[in-house]
Design an enzyme around this catalytic site. Structure first.
Site, mmCIF file in Angstrom:
data_model
loop_
_atom_site.group_PDB
_atom_site.id
_atom_site.type_symbol
_atom_site.label_atom_id
_atom_site.label_comp_id
_atom_site.label_asym_id
_atom_site.label_seq_id
_atom_site.Cartn_x
_atom_site.Cartn_y
_atom_site.Cartn_z
ATOM 1 N N ASP A 1 -49.490 46.090 48.062
ATOM 2 C CA ASP A 1 -50.022 46.426 49.377
ATOM 3 C C ASP A 1 -51.500 46.120 49.311
ATOM 4 O O ASP A 1 -52.188 46.526 48.383
ATOM 5 C CB ASP A 1 -49.788 47.887 49.756
ATOM 6 N N SER A 2 -51.954 45.337 50.259
ATOM 7 C CA SER A 2 -53.325 44.868 50.157
ATOM 8 C C SER A 2 -53.945 44.750 51.524
ATOM 9 O O SER A 2 -53.270 44.849 52.547
ATOM 10 C CB SER A 2 -53.339 43.514 49.439
ATOM 11 N N SER B 1 -41.736 41.693 48.777
ATOM 12 C CA SER B 1 -42.586 41.242 49.881
ATOM 13 C C SER B 1 -41.890 40.132 50.645
ATOM 14 O O SER B 1 -41.122 39.360 50.073
ATOM 15 C CB SER B 1 -43.905 40.718 49.327
ATOM 16 N N ARG C 1 -55.683 40.689 43.622
ATOM 17 C CA ARG C 1 -54.323 40.736 43.072
ATOM 18 C C ARG C 1 -54.362 40.447 41.576
ATOM 19 O O ARG C 1 -53.687 41.073 40.778
ATOM 20 C CB ARG C 1 -53.467 39.699 43.804
ATOM 21 N N GLU D 1 -40.770 50.772 56.560
ATOM 22 C CA GLU D 1 -41.987 50.946 57.354
ATOM 23 C C GLU D 1 -43.110 51.426 56.439
ATOM 24 O O GLU D 1 -42.868 52.257 55.540
ATOM 25 C CB GLU D 1 -41.708 52.008 58.420
ATOM 26 N N TYR E 1 -56.669 36.288 55.680
ATOM 27 C CA TYR E 1 -58.102 36.256 55.959
ATOM 28 C C TYR E 1 -58.884 35.351 55.000
ATOM 29 O O TYR E 1 -60.114 35.377 54.996
ATOM 30 C CB TYR E 1 -58.662 37.681 55.882
ATOM 31 N N PHE F 1 -53.983 32.159 52.548
ATOM 32 C CA PHE F 1 -53.286 32.781 53.679
ATOM 33 C C PHE F 1 -54.160 33.886 54.276
ATOM 34 O O PHE F 1 -55.251 34.172 53.759
ATOM 35 C CB PHE F 1 -51.917 33.334 53.244
ATOM 36 N N GLY G 1 -47.129 33.899 51.349
ATOM 37 C CA GLY G 1 -48.387 33.672 50.629
ATOM 38 C C GLY G 1 -48.501 34.575 49.415
ATOM 39 O O GLY G 1 -48.872 34.146 48.320
ATOM 40 N N LYS G 2 -48.149 35.854 49.625
ATOM 41 C CA LYS G 2 -48.222 36.817 48.525
ATOM 42 C C LYS G 2 -47.188 36.505 47.461
ATOM 43 O O LYS G 2 -47.476 36.565 46.270
ATOM 44 C CB LYS G 2 -47.898 38.207 49.067
HETATM 45 P P1 IMP Z 1 -49.475 44.126 53.653
HETATM 46 O O1 IMP Z 1 -49.943 44.467 52.259
HETATM 47 O O2 IMP Z 1 -48.171 43.442 53.652
HETATM 48 O O3 IMP Z 1 -49.594 45.295 54.564
HETATM 49 O O4 IMP Z 1 -50.454 43.018 54.232
HETATM 50 C C1 IMP Z 1 -51.746 42.862 53.805
HETATM 51 C C2 IMP Z 1 -52.476 41.865 54.664
HETATM 52 O O5 IMP Z 1 -53.794 41.781 54.100
HETATM 53 C C3 IMP Z 1 -51.924 40.457 54.594
HETATM 54 O O6 IMP Z 1 -51.048 40.169 55.634
HETATM 55 C C4 IMP Z 1 -53.183 39.631 54.742
HETATM 56 O O7 IMP Z 1 -53.518 39.556 56.066
HETATM 57 C C5 IMP Z 1 -54.253 40.483 54.087
HETATM 58 N N1 IMP Z 1 -54.452 40.000 52.717
HETATM 59 C C6 IMP Z 1 -54.046 40.597 51.575
HETATM 60 N N2 IMP Z 1 -54.374 39.852 50.506
HETATM 61 C C7 IMP Z 1 -54.975 38.744 50.989
HETATM 62 C C8 IMP Z 1 -55.509 37.583 50.368
HETATM 63 O O8 IMP Z 1 -55.476 37.378 49.151
HETATM 64 N N3 IMP Z 1 -56.043 36.689 51.205
HETATM 65 C C9 IMP Z 1 -56.087 36.838 52.556
HETATM 66 N N4 IMP Z 1 -55.584 37.880 53.186
HETATM 67 C C10 IMP Z 1 -55.032 38.850 52.408
#
Ligand code: IMP
Length: 200
Positions: free
Chosen positions: A71-72, A10, A186, A42, A159, A157, A14-15
């Protein structure tokens, strides 16, 4: 298989921070994909699980090490699950989450039609662990809650400032982060990963 090095697939600081904290009790070295200059593929999957697998396997193949991808996203019930897979993309290229949270609030209010707004939402996390020579495993976690407005708190981070987990008064953005990390989507995916003892 014994793991010496685990790459966190990643580029989201934040993650990476949250995952590194969850991995702290283990003895292997944890590095992030950005530290190895690995570019993220992508996200072309149609589910969180597919995107997590895509990212983990890309990172495993590029580094030669075991890789863990997350992925979240945030799913808003009244918006039919949006922003969902597009949670990061709603913030645009500048990662403007204040704008993304405002958009959710506007769309939510537009659904009200004179009635009380349904503010239910949940976070979803799919974790994929790709170990060289092994089949990739996926573990999913979820946390339910409600969206608050205006946003509250400057911790966490994405939302976090609008998400209040069920049974709590604080948003993820106000909460002590150790507390968030113990209950988040997570953390729950991670609990399932640990129960599978993938590196025993
Ligand atoms: P991706 O998994 O990189 O596509 O991004 C997932 C997006 O979901 C992140 O950029 C955050 O905006 C949001 N997200 C995922 N987990 C959290 C969390 O624990 N807190 C706040 N936003 C989250």
């Amino acid at each position: 298989m014994a793991i010496n090095t685990l790459v966190i697939a990643s580029h989201n600081a934040g993650k990476v921070k949250e995952i590194a904290a969850l991995l702290a009790p283990f003895s292997f070295e944890v590095i992030s994909a950005s530290a190895l200059n690995i570019i993220e593929p992508e996200e072309t999957g149609s589910t969180f699980a597919q995107n997590a697998v895509l990212k983990a396997e890309h990172c495993r193949d590029a580094s030669g090490h075991a890789a863990l991808a997350d992925d979240s996203g945030l799913e808003v019930t009244a918006l039919n699950g949006d922003p969902g897979l597009y949670s990061a993309r709603w913030a645009g290229p500048d990662h403007d989450f204040a704008m993304a949270m405002q958009r959710i609030e506007d769309e939510l209010n537009a659904t009200a039609k004179g009635e009380i707004v349904d503010r239910r939402a949940n976070f979803i996390c799919a974790l994929a662990l790709a170990i060289p020579g092994e089949k990739t495993q996926v573990f999913e976690g979820r946390i339910d809650g409600a969206l608050v407005w205006p946003m509250r708190g400057t911790r966490g981070f994405g939302y976090d400032p609008v998400f209040q987990p069920l049974g709590f008064e604080e948003t993820f953005g106000q909460m002590d982060q150790t507390k968030k990390h113990a209950m988040s989507h997570r953390a729950s995916a991670f609990e399932k990963l640990l129960a599978a003892k993938p590196w025993a």
